[in-house]
Design a protein around this motif. Structure first.
Motif, PDB file in Angstrom:
ATOM      1  N   ARG A 114       0.847  -1.190   0.000  1.00 46.09           N
ATOM      2  CA  ARG A 114       0.000   0.000   0.000  1.00 46.09           C
ATOM      3  C   ARG A 114       0.881   1.238   0.000  1.00 46.09           C
ATOM      4  NH1 ARG A 114      -4.408  -0.120   4.645  1.00 46.09           N
ATOM      5  NH2 ARG A 114      -5.244   1.568   3.355  1.00 46.09           N
ATOM      6  N   VAL A 115       0.390   2.301  -0.637  1.00 48.89           N
ATOM      7  CA  VAL A 115       1.083   3.588  -0.658  1.00 48.89           C
ATOM      8  C   VAL A 115       0.040   4.680  -0.437  1.00 48.89           C
ATOM      9  CG1 VAL A 115       2.509   5.187  -1.977  1.00 48.89           C
ATOM     10  CG2 VAL A 115       2.834   2.732  -2.262  1.00 48.89           C
ATOM     11  N   ARG A 116       0.357   5.617   0.435  1.00 42.91           N
ATOM     12  CA  ARG A 116      -0.551   6.737   0.701  1.00 42.91           C
ATOM     13  C   ARG A 116       0.268   8.014   0.828  1.00 42.91           C
ATOM     14  NH1 ARG A 116      -5.768   7.248   2.826  1.00 42.91           N
ATOM     15  NH2 ARG A 116      -6.369   9.440   2.700  1.00 42.91           N
ATOM     16  N   CYS A 117      -0.186   9.080   0.178  1.00 40.72           N
ATOM     17  CA  CYS A 117       0.490  10.374   0.232  1.00 40.72           C
ATOM     18  C   CYS A 117      -0.387  11.349   1.010  1.00 40.72           C
ATOM     19  CB  CYS A 117       0.757  10.893  -1.181  1.00 40.72           C
ATOM     20  SG  CYS A 117       1.555  12.508  -1.225  1.00 40.72           S
ATOM     21  N   ILE A 118       0.192  11.989   2.034  1.00 38.66           N
ATOM     22  CA  ILE A 118      -0.537  12.959   2.845  1.00 38.66           C
ATOM     23  C   ILE A 118       0.361  14.166   3.083  1.00 38.66           C
ATOM     24  CG2 ILE A 118      -1.922  11.190   4.002  1.00 38.66           C
ATOM     25  CD1 ILE A 118      -0.110  11.535   6.441  1.00 38.66           C
ATOM     26  N   PRO A 119      -0.209  15.330   3.372  1.00 38.36           N
ATOM     27  CA  PRO A 119       0.626  16.497   3.700  1.00 38.36           C
ATOM     28  C   PRO A 119       1.218  16.357   5.098  1.00 38.36           C
ATOM     29  CG  PRO A 119      -1.702  17.052   3.859  1.00 38.36           C
ATOM     30  CD  PRO A 119      -1.642  15.669   3.295  1.00 38.36           C
ATOM     31  N   ALA A 120       2.394  16.929   5.284  1.00 36.01           N
ATOM     32  CA  ALA A 120       3.039  16.919   6.592  1.00 36.01           C
ATOM     33  C   ALA A 120       2.520  18.085   7.422  1.00 36.01           C
ATOM     34  CB  ALA A 120       4.554  17.005   6.437  1.00 36.01           C
ATOM     35  N   HIS A 121       2.390  17.863   8.725  1.00 36.27           N
ATOM     36  CA  HIS A 121       1.908  18.888   9.647  1.00 36.27           C
ATOM     37  C   HIS A 121       2.962  19.156  10.710  1.00 36.27           C
ATOM     38  CE1 HIS A 121      -1.839  17.431   7.821  1.00 36.27           C
ATOM     39  NE2 HIS A 121      -2.354  18.616   8.123  1.00 36.27           N
ATOM     40  N   GLY A 122       3.038  20.399  11.133  1.00 36.50           N
ATOM     41  CA  GLY A 122       3.953  20.770  12.193  1.00 36.50           C
ATOM     42  C   GLY A 122       3.361  20.508  13.560  1.00 36.50           C
ATOM     43  N   ALA A 123       4.112  20.914  14.595  1.00 38.01           N
ATOM     44  CA  ALA A 123       3.652  20.695  15.963  1.00 38.01           C
ATOM     45  C   ALA A 123       2.374  21.470  16.265  1.00 38.01           C
ATOM     46  CB  ALA A 123       4.755  21.089  16.948  1.00 38.01           C
ATOM     47  N   ASP A 124       2.153  22.589  15.544  1.00 37.36           N
ATOM     48  CA  ASP A 124       0.952  23.387  15.774  1.00 37.36           C
ATOM     49  C   ASP A 124      -0.241  22.901  14.969  1.00 37.36           C
ATOM     50  OD1 ASP A 124       1.885  24.021  13.298  1.00 37.36           O
ATOM     51  OD2 ASP A 124       1.972  26.196  13.608  1.00 37.36           O
ATOM     52  N   GLY A 125      -0.067  21.803  14.224  1.00 43.27           N
ATOM     53  CA  GLY A 125      -1.160  21.251  13.444  1.00 43.27           C
ATOM     54  C   GLY A 125      -1.304  21.831  12.059  1.00 43.27           C
ATOM     55  N   ARG A 126      -0.491  22.814  11.704  1.00 43.11           N
ATOM     56  CA  ARG A 126      -0.586  23.425  10.387  1.00 43.11           C
ATOM     57  C   ARG A 126       0.267  22.655   9.380  1.00 43.11           C
ATOM     58  NH1 ARG A 126       0.032  29.939  11.683  1.00 43.11           N
ATOM     59  NH2 ARG A 126      -1.784  30.104  13.097  1.00 43.11           N
ATOM     60  N   GLU A 127      -0.166  22.718   8.120  1.00 43.87           N
ATOM     61  CA  GLU A 127       0.602  22.062   7.066  1.00 43.87           C
ATOM     62  C   GLU A 127       1.917  22.801   6.850  1.00 43.87           C
ATOM     63  OE1 GLU A 127      -1.501  21.437   3.488  1.00 43.87           O
ATOM     64  OE2 GLU A 127      -3.199  20.395   4.425  1.00 43.87           O
ATOM     65  N   THR A 128       2.991  22.025   6.715  1.00 43.20           N
ATOM     66  CA  THR A 128       4.322  22.602   6.538  1.00 43.20           C
ATOM     67  C   THR A 128       4.712  22.753   5.075  1.00 43.20           C
ATOM     68  OG1 THR A 128       5.376  20.420   6.624  1.00 43.20           O
ATOM     69  CG2 THR A 128       5.046  21.574   8.715  1.00 43.20           C
ATOM     70  N   GLY A 129       3.922  22.197   4.174  1.00 41.18           N
ATOM     71  CA  GLY A 129       4.267  22.227   2.762  1.00 41.18           C
ATOM     72  C   GLY A 129       5.038  21.007   2.303  1.00 41.18           C
ATOM     73  N   ALA A 130       5.507  20.200   3.249  1.00 40.06           N
ATOM     74  CA  ALA A 130       6.214  18.971   2.893  1.00 40.06           C
ATOM     75  C   ALA A 130       5.209  17.859   2.597  1.00 40.06           C
ATOM     76  CB  ALA A 130       7.161  18.554   4.011  1.00 40.06           C
ATOM     77  N   ILE A 131       5.706  16.791   2.010  1.00 42.74           N
ATOM     78  CA  ILE A 131       4.866  15.675   1.575  1.00 42.74           C
ATOM     79  C   ILE A 131       5.367  14.405   2.232  1.00 42.74           C
ATOM     80  CG2 ILE A 131       4.117  14.323  -0.424  1.00 42.74           C
ATOM     81  CD1 ILE A 131       4.695  16.920  -2.077  1.00 42.74           C
ATOM     82  N   ARG A 132       4.455  13.645   2.795  1.00 43.26           N
ATOM     83  CA  ARG A 132       4.792  12.370   3.417  1.00 43.26           C
ATOM     84  C   ARG A 132       4.221  11.244   2.562  1.00 43.26           C
ATOM     85  NH1 ARG A 132       2.885  12.708   9.561  1.00 43.26           N
ATOM     86  NH2 ARG A 132       4.240  10.878   9.735  1.00 43.26           N
ATOM     87  N   VAL A 133       5.090  10.364   2.115  1.00 37.48           N
ATOM     88  CA  VAL A 133       4.678   9.200   1.341  1.00 37.48           C
ATOM     89  C   VAL A 133       4.784   7.989   2.266  1.00 37.48           C
ATOM     90  CG1 VAL A 133       5.111   7.781  -0.685  1.00 37.48           C
ATOM     91  CG2 VAL A 133       5.466  10.252  -0.802  1.00 37.48           C
ATOM     92  N   LEU A 134       3.641   7.433   2.631  1.00 41.38           N
ATOM     93  CA  LEU A 134       3.574   6.316   3.571  1.00 41.38           C
ATOM     94  C   LEU A 134       3.530   5.010   2.790  1.00 41.38           C
ATOM     95  CD1 LEU A 134       0.836   7.838   5.905  1.00 41.38           C
ATOM     96  CD2 LEU A 134       3.312   8.148   6.039  1.00 41.38           C
ATOM     97  N   VAL A 135       4.438   4.110   3.099  1.00 39.62           N
ATOM     98  CA  VAL A 135       4.577   2.871   2.338  1.00 39.62           C
ATOM     99  C   VAL A 135       4.438   1.683   3.288  1.00 39.62           C
ATOM    100  CG1 VAL A 135       6.038   1.528   0.792  1.00 39.62           C
ATOM    101  CG2 VAL A 135       6.118   4.027   0.716  1.00 39.62           C
ATOM    102  N   VAL A 136       3.582   0.745   2.907  1.00 34.51           N
ATOM    103  CA  VAL A 136       3.395  -0.497   3.662  1.00 34.51           C
ATOM    104  C   VAL A 136       3.958  -1.636   2.820  1.00 34.51           C
ATOM    105  CG1 VAL A 136       1.746  -2.031   4.783  1.00 34.51           C
ATOM    106  CG2 VAL A 136       1.303   0.431   4.701  1.00 34.51           C
ATOM    107  N   PRO A 137       4.971  -2.346   3.297  1.00 29.72           N
ATOM    108  CA  PRO A 137       5.527  -3.454   2.504  1.00 29.72           C
ATOM    109  C   PRO A 137       4.607  -4.662   2.516  1.00 29.72           C
ATOM    110  CG  PRO A 137       6.623  -3.329   4.621  1.00 29.72           C
ATOM    111  CD  PRO A 137       5.685  -2.153   4.568  1.00 29.72           C
ATOM    112  N   ALA A 138       4.758  -5.499   1.511  1.00 28.13           N
ATOM    113  CA  ALA A 138       4.010  -6.760   1.471  1.00 28.13           C
ATOM    114  C   ALA A 138       4.630  -7.736   2.461  1.00 28.13           C
ATOM    115  CB  ALA A 138       4.037  -7.344   0.064  1.00 28.13           C
TER     116      ALA A 138
END
Length: 653
Positions: free
Chosen positions: A474-498
């Motif tokens: 599985r692969v999921r892309c979500i925005p990164a959030h800072g400690a204050d809960g706001r989006e930082t502009g970075a991108i997190r690609v979450l990968v689940v191996p088989a």
């Protein structure tokens, strides 16, 4: 796999006849008799019947045509990925000389009447190096105090204490081996008595480590019959690959150490130090990495005729996904010259030694020559000289989900090794993925045309990550959030191996391998927008523990129903194949106790779900939180089954 019949043209016989009559009325108004008895209408129906047959055949486009159409837009099927496992070779007895397990040796599962065995191949040569105990030392938790050599005290039978008289976290006993034993299993035969008071002999607060030249690397304890240094027995330790010789306590040896660590909650600690009266060491096995594929070396695939665009088939397709690009060698006056694999010839010049590999079809392709408007030829990649031999030094064929075998399944030596009595995989094999089907490629094709091999929106990152690592479940892309809960502009690609589908998942198998992470990072780094920050990482796995009490129907045993209910919970809270739809727990979806009632109540043999309790759990520390009715998950989290407990009361009890 056969695709559903497409409707490239959905007209049928009557539609064709009606359309022809309409054209007759518009283009030939003097033709007024449109009855079936009219000879002209008979001809229309005859041709309509013939066209109807042509449309039927056109709509039954075979898979091969789809592959050719997809190839025109640059889409090729993803090849299978091979599962990997560490395989341990146990010696029949300790040896005085090294035992070599050569690369290419094969191990397999037991053959049965239903299917052929699953075969794994050793990737790199394993040297099982003999050793003995050369030195013994101890160290305390006090900073700046060097280890103390206790070898002489041990030899005269003084029974040196393994730790300080009042043991503390950080105390350690060090075993100096006569030689470094990377990747080997070391047997420590220890004579000790019941003096290490206070500790749980089955769960001591210690950690075994080996020096790898830069620091202490963790070892795996295979078995301990000493009861945490409280009786005479054996300890078998699996030493990591980086083990090397070093100097400690002024003695050069291959050092191992047993270090005390902070006790976990409810875990007893040593009150007094155990004493070691005698210690012997020997090497009794070794562990090598193996892959579910056949390794083919130095295969000559053909001879060049000196023309552009040549293609040569490999003997054993498909080629599994590897850690790097395939290398092809072409013979020349100065020997074999390497040619490197590229994704396409679009950026290749006339002198670039590039090839394109169709991994599924098993075909090596050299660069073409394209005619230019002025009449000349533009070469995309160099052309091998006429009569030059073409060979592939090494490639791997095989792979697929079938290689994701459970632990202790690979136990047959297909290529026996002298002095090796048995072989086993101590952990499940992971990473095996079937090749892409034509159906999936037909869906991916339009997406690829839209992204144009660039990552702009979240779906682009997910699609390109799957392209870089087809073995990802599985692969999921979500925005990164800072400690204050706001989006930082970075991108997190979450990968689940088989991982193997064996019921209860091992938490360690869900971690990303460095090789997979690196391939995805490089692939996305070349295609991301300028300035975009991309992080490739595993999801956060929220442990979920369910404690349930059931009442069984008549003629249903408690043991059978308990096992069935426990398996259902592990299946439902599965990050890969669980969830309401069976395609993995949805990212960020909360867990509620009400749905647990539904999962258990629909099981055959359940009369009543009497009670369900839901707990958050930490799979790393193995701690369980407070009971909750709803467990909220952040957007980057997946539910992970951990330590479910089901009690069943039989009917009438």
């Amino acid at each position: 796999m056969t695709l559903p019949m497409p409707n490239l043209d959905d007209r049928r016989f009557q539609d064709l006849v009606d359309e022809a009559k309409y054209l007759v009325q518009r283009n030939c108004p003097e033709w007024t008799d449109h009855n079936v008895s009219d000879p002209g209408v008979t001809l229309i129906e005859t041709f309509a019947q013939m066209v109807d047959q042509l449309l039927y055949r056109l709509n039954r486009v075979p898979d091969l045509h789809y592959l050719r159409f997809l190839d025109l837009i640059g889409v090729r099927l993803f090849p299978p990925a091979a599962a990997r496992a560490d395989v341990t070779f146990w010696l029949s007895a300790a040896r005085d000389v090294p035992v070599v397990v050569a690369a290419g040796k094969q191990v397999a599962s037991v053959r049965n009447e239903v299917e052929d065995p699953v075969v794994f191949t050793v990737e790199r040569t394993l040297n099982i190096v003999p050793c003995s105990l050369a030195h013994l030392a101890t160290a305390t938790a006090e900073a700046g105090v060097p280890p103390v050599d206790r070898t002489d005290e041990l030899l005269v039978g003084g029974g040196p204490a393994a730790f300080a008289e009042t043991p503390a976290p950080g105390d350690a006993v060090l075993f100096g081996l006569s030689d470094a034993v990377p990747g080997c299993a070391v047997l420590l035969r220890i004579d000790c008595e019941v003096e290490g008071q206070g500790v749980d002999p089955h769960d001591p607060p210690w950690l075994w480590e080996a020096w790898d030249g830069t620091g202490w690397a963790a070892c795996e304890v295979d078995r301990d019959s000493t009861g945490a240094f409280n009786r005479a027995g054996d300890i078998v330790v699996h030493v990591p690959d980086g083990h090397t010789m070093s100097v400690l306590a002024r003695q050069r040896a291959g050092w191992l150490r047993c270090r005390l660590v902070e006790a976990k909650q409810h875990q007893p600690f040593y009150q007094r130090s155990p004493r070691l009266h005698a210690v012997e060491a020997s090497t009794i096995g070794g562990t090598a990495a193996a892959v579910h594929a056949e390794i083919i070396r130095n295969e000559v695939v053909g001879t060049s005729d000196g023309t552009p665009g040549q293609r040569f088939p490999l003997g054993r397709p498909p080629v599994v996904v590897g850690e790097g690009e395939l290398v092809v060698e072409v013979s020349g006056p100065d020997g074999w010259q390497p040619w490197t694999e590229v994704r396409s010839f679009a950026d290749s010049g006339p002198d670039d030694r590039h090839v394109v590999l169709d991994r599924v079809g098993g075909q090596v392709e050299f660069g073409p020559a394209v005619r230019q408007p002025e009449g000349g030829l533009r070469h995309y990649g160099a052309v091998p000289a006429k009569s030059a031999a073409i060979r592939v030094p090494e490639y791997r064929s095989g792979g697929g989900r079938r290689g994701n075998v459970a632990r202790e399944v690979l136990e047959v030596q297909r290529d026996p090794v002298p002095f090796v009595s048995s072989v086993v995989n101590r952990r499940p094999a992971i990473g095996g993925v079937d090749g892409e089907s034509v159906r999936d490629a037909a869906v991916r094709g339009p997406l690829l045309l839209r992204t144009r091999d660039r990552a702009v929106i979240a779906e682009d990152y997910e699609q390109l990550a799957r392209e870089a690592a087809p073995e990802a479940a599985r692969v999921r892309c979500i925005p990164a959030h800072g400690a204050d809960g706001r989006e930082t502009g970075a991108i997190r690609v979450l990968v689940v191996p088989a991982v193997p589908d064996t019921g209860e998942l091992a938490f360690a198998t869900l971690m990303l391998e460095p090789g997979m992470r690196g391939r995805i990072e490089r692939h996305l780094g070349e295609r991301r927008c300028v300035g975009a920050l991309v992080s490739v990482e595993p999801p956060f796995y929220q442990g979920v523990t369910v404690v349930a009490r059931l009442r069984a129907r008549r003629r249903t045993t408690a043991g059978t129903l308990g096992a069935r209910a426990t398996q259902a919970l592990y299946d439902y809270f599965n990050p890969i194949s669980g969830g309401p739809d069976g395609d993995g727990w949805p990212f960020g979806r909360p867990v509620q106790s009400g749905e647990v009632f539904a999962v258990l109540q629909r099981l055959p043999g359940v009369e009543l779900v009497e009670d369900v309790r839901l707990f958050a759990a930490n799979p790393i520390t193995r701690e369980r939180g407070e009971q909750v009715d709803r467990l909220d998950l952040p957007p980057n989290a997946l539910a992970f089954s951990f330590g479910h407990q089901v009690r069943v009361r039989e009917a009438g009890a």
